[in-house]
Design an enzyme around this catalytic site. Structure first.
Site, PDB file in Angstrom:
ATOM      1  N   THR A 185       0.656  -1.118   0.165  1.00  0.00           N
ATOM      2  CA  THR A 185       0.042   0.075  -0.112  1.00  0.00           C
ATOM      3  C   THR A 185       0.829   1.231   0.043  1.00  0.00           C
ATOM      4  O   THR A 185       1.879   1.403   0.689  1.00  0.00           O
ATOM      5  CB  THR A 185      -1.056  -0.220   1.384  1.00  0.00           C
ATOM      6  N   GLU A 330      -4.810  -2.995   4.070  1.00  0.00           N
ATOM      7  CA  GLU A 330      -4.601  -3.476   5.270  1.00  0.00           C
ATOM      8  C   GLU A 330      -5.844  -4.348   5.735  1.00  0.00           C
ATOM      9  O   GLU A 330      -5.790  -5.062   6.825  1.00  0.00           O
ATOM     10  CB  GLU A 330      -4.186  -2.422   6.315  1.00  0.00           C
ATOM     11  N   LYS A 438      -3.566   7.295  -3.108  1.00  0.00           N
ATOM     12  CA  LYS A 438      -4.450   6.107  -3.322  1.00  0.00           C
ATOM     13  C   LYS A 438      -3.611   4.964  -3.946  1.00  0.00           C
ATOM     14  O   LYS A 438      -2.911   5.408  -5.032  1.00  0.00           O
ATOM     15  CB  LYS A 438      -5.556   6.404  -4.273  1.00  0.00           C
ATOM     16  N   TRP A 443      -9.674   4.225 -13.861  1.00  0.00           N
ATOM     17  CA  TRP A 443      -9.859   3.439 -15.170  1.00  0.00           C
ATOM     18  C   TRP A 443      -8.942   4.125 -16.063  1.00  0.00           C
ATOM     19  O   TRP A 443      -8.611   5.101 -16.197  1.00  0.00           O
ATOM     20  CB  TRP A 443     -11.186   3.112 -15.484  1.00  0.00           C
TER      21      TRP A 443
HETATM   22  P1  AMP Z   1      -6.387   1.617  -0.345  1.00  0.00           P
HETATM   23  O1  AMP Z   1      -5.473   0.860   0.860  1.00  0.00           O
HETATM   24  O2  AMP Z   1      -5.544   2.141  -1.693  1.00  0.00           O
HETATM   25  O3  AMP Z   1      -7.392   0.670  -1.083  1.00  0.00           O
HETATM   26  O4  AMP Z   1      -6.909   2.723   0.221  1.00  0.00           O
HETATM   27  C1  AMP Z   1      -7.605   2.521   1.143  1.00  0.00           C
HETATM   28  C2  AMP Z   1      -8.497   4.064   1.658  1.00  0.00           C
HETATM   29  O5  AMP Z   1      -9.398   4.512   0.662  1.00  0.00           O
HETATM   30  C3  AMP Z   1      -9.170   4.170   3.006  1.00  0.00           C
HETATM   31  O6  AMP Z   1      -8.380   4.165   4.288  1.00  0.00           O
HETATM   32  C4  AMP Z   1      -9.903   5.234   2.868  1.00  0.00           C
HETATM   33  O7  AMP Z   1      -9.288   6.367   2.897  1.00  0.00           O
HETATM   34  C5  AMP Z   1     -10.498   5.229   1.222  1.00  0.00           C
HETATM   35  N1  AMP Z   1     -11.760   4.415   1.253  1.00  0.00           N
HETATM   36  C6  AMP Z   1     -11.812   3.243   0.693  1.00  0.00           C
HETATM   37  N2  AMP Z   1     -13.210   2.926   0.399  1.00  0.00           N
HETATM   38  C7  AMP Z   1     -13.923   4.149   0.864  1.00  0.00           C
HETATM   39  C8  AMP Z   1     -15.181   4.539   1.081  1.00  0.00           C
HETATM   40  N3  AMP Z   1     -16.179   3.772   0.565  1.00  0.00           N
HETATM   41  N4  AMP Z   1     -15.312   5.783   1.171  1.00  0.00           N
HETATM   42  C9  AMP Z   1     -14.508   6.729   1.420  1.00  0.00           C
HETATM   43  N5  AMP Z   1     -13.199   6.336   1.359  1.00  0.00           N
HETATM   44  C10 AMP Z   1     -12.933   4.833   1.278  1.00  0.00           C
END
Ligand code: AMP
Length: 445
Positions: A185, A330, A438, A443
């Site tokens: 990540t 995580e 992120k 896409w």
């Molecule tokens: P990643 O590990 O790259 O998938 O990023 C995880 C992060 O994405 C989380 O800690 C959130 O900050 C964000 N995230 C994931 N799902 C959501 C959601 N449904 N709404 C808002 N933020 C989200």
């Protein structure tokens, strides 16, 4: 006193065996880079996975605990790798092709990947990485023409790797705690950090996905796996679908809205997962009114917040249900999902959409708490804001070979997300404590 039940371990190998035994006739369909469609059965996939497992050992010398990386779109070969690598005791390590060249090479070197499987369509990108990863011993090319020219050293074609190998495989010894998958990540500042998924965490997460309160996917569904296999193991769908014998459709590189709509209609897809940008694109395309997707009933969305207007739009314009989910690399990733319950029947339509636009309630196996700035656990009142902390069956306990202050002394993981929990346990994310980079999917064409 202990119970007197068998200690029959929860493993990926069992999911593969079960899928082949109970659903051998079910299908895995891939949209190939050239626009053609590859279709085969679970049983065909099983036999080739056995061959691949043997090849990993016999031709590449893969041993238990070896990290084997992939740099590929969602396709049937990538699915074979998901199962064959752990079958040999190795760790399947999908690389996020949307990171920078420096980050990708850092990750390969940090994980000490011995082999990388590279999709031919991604060669121009990966050739910029390889000079920085001198310890990789082999590069295996997926979907490459025989005469392809590449600067990668020690290459072999995927089909040549499988050729001549037995369809009977002796699995490596494994336990529930054995690592089977790995994703890095880049969620916070600093170097990317590795999360190592175990047999047990992967199995339980996939099983929980299949609960009616979660994805609600059933054996008669045809599922489009839009979330990349390099993004938190495709959110566990390659495992959860095989557990229930759903037909799986892999979109390959075809991730633009028109291609997704075409795949839905070609294969009569009923359910799909994807990040908000995917669904916003699909919605805009459908709104043009030129094409409909009557087979499609439900979308699972997460990775960032999905606006209420979209949930309403999909429901009212196209009768498509949205399941809004939250999670992170995580947390395997799914931690919460938003669905209405019986006691919400009397809410106004607008209030219902408000609730569906929250990140939802904890899945069975996951526990969430909100901790305020002064370190106290917030009440579930829908008002008190704090950092979201999580623990559970598929939540990281430590990063791979990296220190972190994200773990509390009493066993919780600090997510960096900020929000509230209401009296019914619905979580609402309002902010982040740190800048977020992120690792999830946008896409591309
Ligand atoms: P990643 O590990 O790259 O998938 O990023 C995880 C992060 O994405 C989380 O800690 C959130 O900050 C964000 N995230 C994931 N799902 C959501 C959601 N449904 N709404 C808002 N933020 C989200």
């Amino acid at each position: 006193m202990n119970g007197l039940m068998m200690n029959y371990p929860l493993t990926i190998n069992y999911i593969l065996e079960y899928g082949n035994r109970v659903f051998p006739h079910k299908h895995i369909i891939t949209k190939q880079p050239d626009g053609s469609t590859h279709k085969y059965s679970y049983n065909d996939m099983y036999k080739r996975t056995m061959q691949l497992g043997n090849a990993l050992k016999n031709k590449l010398g893969i041993c238990p605990e070896d990290r084997v990386a992939t740099f590929a779109w969602n396709n049937y070969q990538h699915l074979e790798l998901y199962y064959a690598i752990p079958a040999m005791g190795g760790i399947c390590h999908p690389l996020n092709l949307r990171l920078s060249i420096d980050q990708i090479s850092f990750i390969i070197n940090h994980a000490e990947d011995r082999v990388v499987f590279v999709d031919a369509t991604l060669l121009p990108l990966f050739q910029q990485v390889a000079p920085k990863t001198p310890n990789v011993e082999h590069y295996i090319l997926l979907n490459a023409p025989k005469d392809i020219k590449t600067t990668l050293p020690n290459t072999m074609h995927y089909e040549d790797l499988l050729a001549g190998e037995s369809e009977v495989l002796e699995y490596a010894e494994t336990t529930e705690d054995t690592a089977v998958g790995m994703c890095y990540t880049s969620g916070t500042t600093g170097d990317p950090k590795g999360v190592l998924y175990s047999n047990r965490s992967t199995y339980l997460h996939a099983m929980a996905l299949n609960m009616p309160t979660a994805t609600g996917i059933g054996t008669n569904d045809t599922v489009l796996l839009i979330v990349p296999q390099f993004h938190v193991m495709a959110w566990g769908f390659p495992y959860s679908c095989m557990m229930i014998g759903a037909d799986m459709v892999m979109p390959g590189p075809h991730l633009n809205p028109a291609a997704i709509i075409k795949a839905i209609n070609d294969e009569q897809i009923t359910v799909a997962n994807g990040v908000p940008t995917i669904w916003q694109g699909v919605y805009a395309e459908l709104k043009k009114g030129e094409v409909a997707i009557p087979s499609f009933r439900s979308l699972l969305v997460g990775g960032s917040a999905f606006p209420k207007s979209m949930i309403k739009g999909f429901e009212e314009d196209f009768q498509i249900e949205t399941v809004h989910a939250w999670g992170m690399t995580e947390t395997s990733p799914l931690g919460t999902l938003s669905r209405l319950q019986k006691h919400h029947e009397n809410l106004s339509t607008d209030e219902k959409y408000d609730l569906l636009a929250t990140q939802g309630v904890e899945m069975l196996g996951v526990e969430i708490r909100i901790v305020t700035e002064d370190g106290t656990v917030a009440p579930r009142d829908g008002k008190t804001v704090g950092e979201i902390e999580v623990q559970g069956n598929w939540v990281v306990s430590a990063y791979y070979k990296a220190e972190s202050d994200n773990f509390t002394n009493d066993g919780w993981f600090k997510t960096g997300d900020v929000g509230t929990l209401d009296v019914d346990g619905y979580m609402n994310i309002t902010d982040r404590t740190k800048d977020l980079i992120k690792s999830g999917g946008e896409w591309i064409s």
